[in-house]
Scaffold this motif. Structure first.
Motif, PDB file in Angstrom:
ATOM      1  N   UNK A 136      31.139  33.353  37.811  1.00 15.01           N
ATOM      2  CA  UNK A 136      31.823  32.537  38.824  1.00 15.01           C
ATOM      3  C   UNK A 136      33.269  32.238  38.436  1.00 15.01           C
ATOM      4  N   UNK A 137      33.536  32.095  37.146  1.00 14.48           N
ATOM      5  CA  UNK A 137      34.892  31.759  36.703  1.00 14.48           C
ATOM      6  C   UNK A 137      35.870  32.912  36.901  1.00 14.48           C
ATOM      7  N   UNK A 138      35.363  34.122  37.108  1.00  8.56           N
ATOM      8  CA  UNK A 138      36.226  35.297  37.241  1.00  8.56           C
ATOM      9  C   UNK A 138      36.599  35.590  38.690  1.00  8.56           C
ATOM     10  N   UNK A 139      35.954  34.918  39.623  1.00  6.01           N
ATOM     11  CA  UNK A 139      36.155  35.194  41.044  1.00  6.01           C
ATOM     12  C   UNK A 139      37.435  34.545  41.561  1.00  6.01           C
ATOM     13  N   UNK A 140      38.016  35.099  42.634  1.00  5.99           N
ATOM     14  CA  UNK A 140      39.230  34.485  43.194  1.00  5.99           C
ATOM     15  C   UNK A 140      38.923  33.081  43.715  1.00  5.99           C
ATOM     16  N   UNK A 141      39.865  32.177  43.538  1.00 11.23           N
ATOM     17  CA  UNK A 141      39.703  30.779  43.958  1.00 11.23           C
ATOM     18  C   UNK A 141      40.817  30.417  44.932  1.00 11.23           C
ATOM     19  N   UNK A 142      40.846  30.968  46.084  1.00  7.47           N
ATOM     20  CA  UNK A 142      41.887  30.858  47.105  1.00  7.47           C
ATOM     21  C   UNK A 142      43.233  31.343  46.557  1.00  7.47           C
ATOM     22  N   UNK A 143      43.841  30.633  45.650  1.00  4.11           N
ATOM     23  CA  UNK A 143      45.124  31.080  45.104  1.00  4.11           C
ATOM     24  C   UNK A 143      44.968  31.863  43.799  1.00  4.11           C
ATOM     25  N   UNK A 144      44.289  31.332  42.766  1.00  5.54           N
ATOM     26  CA  UNK A 144      44.120  32.157  41.560  1.00  5.54           C
ATOM     27  C   UNK A 144      43.319  33.420  41.877  1.00  5.54           C
ATOM     28  N   UNK A 145      43.811  34.571  41.421  1.00  9.68           N
ATOM     29  CA  UNK A 145      43.144  35.843  41.741  1.00  9.68           C
ATOM     30  C   UNK A 145      41.906  36.086  40.890  1.00  9.68           C
ATOM     31  N   UNK A 146      41.120  37.073  41.287  1.00 10.98           N
ATOM     32  CA  UNK A 146      39.994  37.515  40.465  1.00 10.98           C
ATOM     33  C   UNK A 146      40.531  37.943  39.107  1.00 10.98           C
ATOM     34  N   UNK A 147      39.807  37.596  38.044  1.00 12.78           N
ATOM     35  CA  UNK A 147      40.280  37.924  36.707  1.00 12.78           C
ATOM     36  C   UNK A 147      39.122  37.913  35.717  1.00 12.78           C
ATOM     37  N   UNK A 148      38.510  39.085  35.447  1.00  8.26           N
ATOM     38  CA  UNK A 148      37.385  39.132  34.506  1.00  8.26           C
ATOM     39  C   UNK A 148      37.756  38.712  33.092  1.00  8.26           C
ATOM     40  N   UNK A 149      39.031  38.768  32.766  1.00  8.60           N
ATOM     41  CA  UNK A 149      39.463  38.401  31.418  1.00  8.60           C
ATOM     42  C   UNK A 149      39.312  36.903  31.159  1.00  8.60           C
ATOM     43  N   UNK A 150      39.200  36.101  32.214  1.00  9.87           N
ATOM     44  CA  UNK A 150      38.968  34.656  32.054  1.00  9.87           C
ATOM     45  C   UNK A 150      37.664  34.432  31.289  1.00  9.87           C
ATOM     46  N   UNK A 151      36.583  35.073  31.744  1.00  6.46           N
ATOM     47  CA  UNK A 151      35.283  34.919  31.078  1.00  6.46           C
ATOM     48  C   UNK A 151      35.285  35.596  29.711  1.00  6.46           C
ATOM     49  N   UNK A 152      35.911  36.755  29.604  1.00  7.15           N
ATOM     50  CA  UNK A 152      35.983  37.428  28.293  1.00  7.15           C
ATOM     51  C   UNK A 152      36.675  36.533  27.263  1.00  7.15           C
TER      52      UNK A 152
END
Length: 167
Positions: A136-152
């Motif tokens: 869930x933390x890697x998914x886009x949040x309206x403005x912040x884009x999708x980013x799998x590196x967040x969870x990594x």
């Protein structure tokens, strides 16, 4: 493209069809709730490319605890580890964000487990354990884009824990 209203005879059937699996819309928390979590295929995670079912506290709709606390020190530690990432509060959806006057570097909440945190004169929260984070933390949040590196980054830096749970 359809309006579904709770309490109507076709609500469960319509939602199940749209979601591609059997679901039931309830007005009360179930007695034996289950949380379904997807773990992406990331070598930093203990579970990879799998879906797990976790038991939640009886009669509730929250994950593993009623309160999630997160410090700005933890967000800062993650940001320092991955400067291109956007470690914004809304990615992690805590109930309480704590800004320490004199923050220690790193994941300060880890030292709070089994302790009590006071908020004002009346609120006392017992810290019950770390808050494990998922896809869930890697998914886009309206403005912040999708980013799998967040969870990594959270996995590499703190076993995928971001904040702590409390009761």
């Amino acid at each position: 493209g359809h309006v579904v209203v709770s309490g109507k005879d076709d609500a469960d059937e319509t939602l199940s069809r749209c979601l591609g699996r059997q679901v039931t819309l309830r007005s009360a928390a179930p007695q034996e709730p289950q949380l379904e979590e997807y773990w992406p295929d990331m070598e930093e995670l203990d579970r990879r490319d799998t879906v797990t079912d976790e038991s939640m506290p009886a009669g509730t709709f929250f994950d593993l605890a009623p309160v999630h606390l997160l410090s700005t020190a933890t967000l800062g530690a993650l940001q320092q580890a991955y400067p291109l990432g956007r470690f914004e509060v809304r990615r992690f959806r805590p109930n309480v964000v704590i800004r320490l006057d004199d923050p220690e570097p790193g994941f300060v909440e880890s030292g709070w487990i089994d302790r009590v945190v006071a908020i004002g004169d009346e609120v006392r929260l017992r810290i019950t354990g770390p808050c494990p984070r998922c896809v869930m933390t890697t998914l886009p949040q309206s403005d912040p884009p999708a980013d799998p590196e967040i969870l990594r980054t959270a996995a590499r830096q703190n076993k995928a824990h971001v904040g702590v749970y409390a009761a």
